[in-house]
Motif scaffolding. Structure first.
Motif, short mmCIF file in Angstrom:
data_model
loop_
_atom_site.label_atom_id
_atom_site.label_comp_id
_atom_site.label_asym_id
_atom_site.label_seq_id
_atom_site.Cartn_x
_atom_site.Cartn_y
_atom_site.Cartn_z
N GLN A 68 57.96 11.99 -4.16
CA GLN A 68 58.80 12.46 -3.06
C GLN A 68 58.32 11.92 -1.71
N ARG A 69 57.01 11.84 -1.53
CA ARG A 69 56.47 11.28 -0.29
C ARG A 69 56.85 9.82 -0.14
N ILE A 70 56.67 9.07 -1.22
CA ILE A 70 57.04 7.65 -1.18
C ILE A 70 58.54 7.51 -0.94
N GLY A 71 59.32 8.35 -1.61
CA GLY A 71 60.77 8.30 -1.45
C GLY A 71 61.21 8.59 -0.02
N LEU A 72 60.55 9.53 0.62
CA LEU A 72 60.87 9.85 2.02
C LEU A 72 60.58 8.65 2.92
N ASP A 94 63.67 13.41 -13.06
CA ASP A 94 64.09 14.34 -12.02
C ASP A 94 63.50 13.97 -10.66
N SER A 95 62.29 13.45 -10.64
CA SER A 95 61.68 13.00 -9.38
C SER A 95 62.45 11.82 -8.81
N ARG A 96 62.76 10.84 -9.67
CA ARG A 96 63.53 9.68 -9.21
C ARG A 96 64.93 10.10 -8.76
N ASP A 97 65.53 11.03 -9.50
CA ASP A 97 66.86 11.51 -9.11
C ASP A 97 66.84 12.15 -7.73
N ALA A 98 65.79 12.90 -7.43
CA ALA A 98 65.68 13.52 -6.10
C ALA A 98 65.58 12.46 -5.01
N VAL A 99 64.85 11.38 -5.28
CA VAL A 99 64.75 10.29 -4.31
C VAL A 99 66.13 9.64 -4.12
N THR A 108 72.19 5.81 2.54
CA THR A 108 71.27 4.68 2.47
C THR A 108 71.29 4.07 1.08
N PRO A 109 71.50 2.75 0.98
CA PRO A 109 71.53 2.12 -0.35
C PRO A 109 70.21 2.29 -1.10
N TYR A 110 70.35 2.59 -2.38
CA TYR A 110 69.21 2.79 -3.27
C TYR A 110 69.50 2.04 -4.56
N ILE A 111 68.58 1.18 -4.94
CA ILE A 111 68.75 0.39 -6.14
C ILE A 111 67.56 0.65 -7.05
N GLU A 112 67.85 1.24 -8.21
CA GLU A 112 66.80 1.53 -9.17
C GLU A 112 66.71 0.40 -10.18
N VAL A 113 65.50 -0.13 -10.34
CA VAL A 113 65.24 -1.22 -11.27
C VAL A 113 64.23 -0.73 -12.31
N HIS A 114 64.62 -0.83 -13.57
CA HIS A 114 63.70 -0.44 -14.64
C HIS A 114 62.96 -1.68 -15.11
N VAL A 115 61.67 -1.71 -14.87
CA VAL A 115 60.81 -2.79 -15.35
C VAL A 115 60.40 -2.37 -16.76
N PRO A 155 69.97 2.45 -14.73
CA PRO A 155 69.45 1.68 -13.60
C PRO A 155 70.44 0.59 -13.18
N ALA A 156 70.31 0.14 -11.96
CA ALA A 156 71.14 -0.96 -11.48
C ALA A 156 70.78 -2.25 -12.22
N LEU A 157 69.54 -2.33 -12.68
CA LEU A 157 69.04 -3.53 -13.34
C LEU A 157 67.89 -3.15 -14.26
N THR A 158 67.85 -3.77 -15.42
CA THR A 158 66.72 -3.63 -16.34
C THR A 158 66.07 -5.00 -16.49
N LEU A 159 64.78 -5.05 -16.24
CA LEU A 159 64.03 -6.30 -16.36
C LEU A 159 63.13 -6.23 -17.59
N GLU A 160 63.29 -7.16 -18.49
CA GLU A 160 62.41 -7.26 -19.66
C GLU A 160 61.38 -8.34 -19.34
N THR A 161 60.32 -7.92 -18.67
CA THR A 161 59.37 -8.87 -18.11
C THR A 161 58.58 -9.63 -19.17
N HIS A 162 58.60 -9.17 -20.38
CA HIS A 162 57.93 -9.90 -21.46
C HIS A 162 58.76 -11.09 -21.93
#
Length: 183
Positions: A68-72, A94-99, A108-115, A155-162
């Protein structure tokens, strides 16, 4: 008097397991965005925890407080025209949803990326030696091993970094920003 258009800010939230590649991707993306002339701030989860969240442990409550601190901070920066790139484990949905909701409430635009790096690959990378310490019995509560990680459902994007290089991953995030008119 001339007026200049205010830069559009946004938060790019990179979530995933330890050693998934979040910080590497964030740094590459941040460097590219700065080179393009954007105002950018990378809010690395480890750095924020060391300074803004010093004293917090790794209980669910403390992890939530940290997120929540980082999100703020990210939302305030983004609301004021900065592209906030945030590589943070943030294991609980739930923490990410609150952010996300904080961002939505301020427009404010928010883009969630799942690494989305498999835990086995993260364990091989083991950037900070966490997986080795956990395997040796010197660490408990490792996200994705003996503590939960709740992957994003939409998520807006899923990255399969492997399956791709960090540069390709950063390019994919940049493409999402461009498609949304944020860069």
């Amino acid at each position: 008097m001339t007026t200049t258009a205010r830069a559009q800010g946004a938060t790019v939230w990179l979530t995933g397991l330890p050693s998934a590649g979040k910080t590497t991707i964030a740094r590459i993306l941040g460097t590219r965005l700065k080179a393009e002339g954007h105002r950018v701030e990378v809010l690395d989860g480890d750095e924020v925890r060391r300074f803004l969240s010093a004293g917090l442990g790794f209980s669910r409550e403390d992890r939530n407080t940290n997120v929540q601190r980082i999100g703020l901070v990210a939302e305030v920066l983004a609301r004021n025209g900065v592209l906030a790139v945030v590589p943070v484990i943030a294991p609980y949905a739930d923490s990410r949803d609150a952010v996300r909701e904080r961002h939505e409430s301020s427009g404010t635009p928010y883009i969630e990326v799942h690494v989305a790096t498999p835990v086995e690959v993260c364990g091989e990378r083991d950037v900070k030696g966490l997986y080795a310490r956990q395997a040796a019995g010197r660490l408990t509560g490792l996200t994705g091993v003996d503590d939960p990680y709740e992957p994003p459902l939409d998520p807006a994007l899923t990255l399969e970094t492997h399956l791709q290089t960090p540069e390709e991953s950063a390019d994919s995030v940049h493409a999402v920003l461009a498609a949304r008119g944020l860069v």
